[in-house]
Design an enzyme around this catalytic site. Structure first.
Site, short mmCIF file in Angstrom:
data_model
loop_
_atom_site.label_atom_id
_atom_site.label_comp_id
_atom_site.label_asym_id
_atom_site.label_seq_id
_atom_site.Cartn_x
_atom_site.Cartn_y
_atom_site.Cartn_z
CB SER A 1 19.55 3.84 49.11
OG SER A 1 20.69 3.09 49.45
CG HIS B 1 21.25 6.34 45.98
ND1 HIS B 1 21.74 7.51 45.45
CD2 HIS B 1 21.97 6.10 47.08
CE1 HIS B 1 22.73 7.96 46.22
NE2 HIS B 1 22.90 7.11 47.22
CG ASP C 1 24.32 4.21 48.96
OD1 ASP C 1 24.68 5.36 48.62
OD2 ASP C 1 23.21 3.98 49.47
CG MET D 1 29.58 2.44 51.23
SD MET D 1 28.79 2.08 52.79
CE MET D 1 27.24 2.96 52.57
CG HIS E 1 26.55 8.09 46.90
ND1 HIS E 1 25.90 8.16 48.12
CD2 HIS E 1 27.60 8.95 46.99
CE1 HIS E 1 26.54 9.00 48.91
NE2 HIS E 1 27.58 9.49 48.25
CG MET F 1 29.80 7.23 49.85
SD MET F 1 28.49 6.56 50.88
CE MET F 1 27.68 5.53 49.68
CG MET G 1 26.68 12.73 51.76
SD MET G 1 25.62 11.39 51.14
CE MET G 1 25.25 10.47 52.65
N GLY H 1 28.21 6.15 55.10
CA GLY H 1 28.75 4.87 55.57
C GLY H 1 27.67 3.87 55.93
CG PHE H 2 26.97 2.72 58.77
CD1 PHE H 2 27.29 1.36 58.67
CD2 PHE H 2 27.94 3.61 59.20
CE1 PHE H 2 28.57 0.92 59.01
CE2 PHE H 2 29.22 3.17 59.54
CZ PHE H 2 29.54 1.82 59.45
N GLY I 1 19.92 4.03 57.56
CA GLY I 1 19.15 4.03 58.79
C GLY I 1 19.55 5.06 59.83
CG ASP J 1 22.23 9.50 50.19
OD1 ASP J 1 21.43 8.78 50.81
OD2 ASP J 1 23.28 9.07 49.68
N GLY J 2 20.10 10.51 52.99
CA GLY J 2 20.33 10.09 54.37
C GLY J 2 19.22 10.54 55.31
N GLY J 3 18.54 9.55 55.89
CA GLY J 3 17.55 9.85 56.92
C GLY J 3 16.26 10.47 56.40
C1 DX5 Z 1 24.73 6.45 53.37
C2 DX5 Z 1 24.21 6.18 51.97
C3 DX5 Z 1 22.74 6.40 51.84
C4 DX5 Z 1 21.90 5.43 52.63
C5 DX5 Z 1 20.55 6.04 52.85
O1 DX5 Z 1 26.10 6.37 53.36
O2 DX5 Z 1 24.84 7.05 51.06
O3 DX5 Z 1 22.36 6.37 50.47
O4 DX5 Z 1 21.76 4.20 52.00
O5 DX5 Z 1 19.84 5.24 53.72
P1 DX5 Z 1 18.63 5.76 54.62
O6 DX5 Z 1 17.60 6.31 53.69
O7 DX5 Z 1 18.19 4.53 55.33
O8 DX5 Z 1 19.18 6.83 55.53
ZN ZN Z 2 24.03 7.25 48.99
#
Ligand code: DX5
Ligand code: ZN
Length: 216
Positions: free
Chosen positions: A7, A32, A34, A36, A65, A67, A136, A141-142, A144, A174-176
């Site tokens: 991402s 990827h 993102d 938003m 993606h 959002m 998800m 939204g963020f 990290g 996706d995420g973490g």
């Molecule tokens: C969150 C995004 C993710 C994010 C993943 O809203 O959709 O794609 O960038 O970031 P990490 O891998 O740092 O959790």
């Molecule tokens: Zn994403």
């Protein structure tokens, strides 16, 4: 087939083209992206101009993606900017079927995503009509954030729906995700892994190689 989709939300935007080339050379096959809107999610990231400038810089598959609220309004523009696959959120669409159809008509692959608090039963009726389900594993939204462990059960449930209804459908998380938990999500049934922080912070080539050693 496994796909690693780093991402770019976690990239250094002053060196975006260079870093995208680095992930490509190191063995990522998707990127990827993102998007938003500050409505569907609390943050605003970037939109079509960034995608459009990246398009000629790489051969990577553009995993976009969205959002954003009512993404149906912008499908044509994201296609024009260079999207290969457009993922929408079930929670953001008044008419999921019409939005899927608009993506198909634009000539892109279609992904359908749900937030951590949304039941997997929401995606079940659409599995035969899409190319990918995105689960998800953080609140969108963020970057990290910490992986939500309950996602593992959702991955297993959706994997069995996919195997029964549309085995060629991809399943993305996706995420973490990081090198410490990627084996677990793959084991649970995903074949597409998004990673932002865990790819772009530190040595990009080494990070991608680490993911690839698990996803083969
Ligand atoms: C969150 C995004 C993710 C994010 C993943 O809203 O959709 O794609 O960038 O970031 P990490 O891998 O740092 O959790
Ligand atoms: Zn994403």
């Amino acid at each position: 087939m496994f796909h690693l989709s780093p991402s770019i939300l976690a990239a250094d935007f002053t060196r975006l083209g260079e870093q995208v080339n680095q992930i490509e050379q190191a063995g990522a096959d998707w990127v990827h992206i993102d998007v938003m809107d500050g409505l569907f999610v609390p943050s605003i990231s970037f939109g079509m101009p960034v995608i459009q400038s990246l398009r000629p810089a790489t051969k990577l598959f553009f995993d976009v993606h969205l959002m954003i609220q009512e993404p149906i309004r912008y499908i044509g523009e994201f296609k024009k900017a260079g999207a290969d696959l457009i993922t929408i959120h079930a929670e953001a669409c008044e008419d999921i079927g019409a939005t899927i159809q608009a993506i198909r008509e634009a000539g892109c692959k279609v992904g359908l995503s749900i937030n951590p608090e949304t039941e997997v039963s929401v995606v079940e009726p659409w599995i035969s009509k899409v190319d990918m389900i995105l689960l998800m594993s953080v609140h969108p939204g963020f970057g990290g954030q910490k992986f939500i462990e309950e996602t593992l059960d959702k991955i297993r449930a959706v994997r069995s729906m996919i195997n029964g209804q549309n085995p060629s459908c991809d399943l993305e998380v996706d995420g973490g995700i990081h090198l410490g938990n990627v084996a677990e999500v793959v084991e649970a049934g995903v074949n597409v892994v998004v990673a932002g922080t865990a790819v772009f912070k530190g040595d990009i080539a080494q990070n991608v190689a680490g993911f690839r050693s698990v996803m083969k």
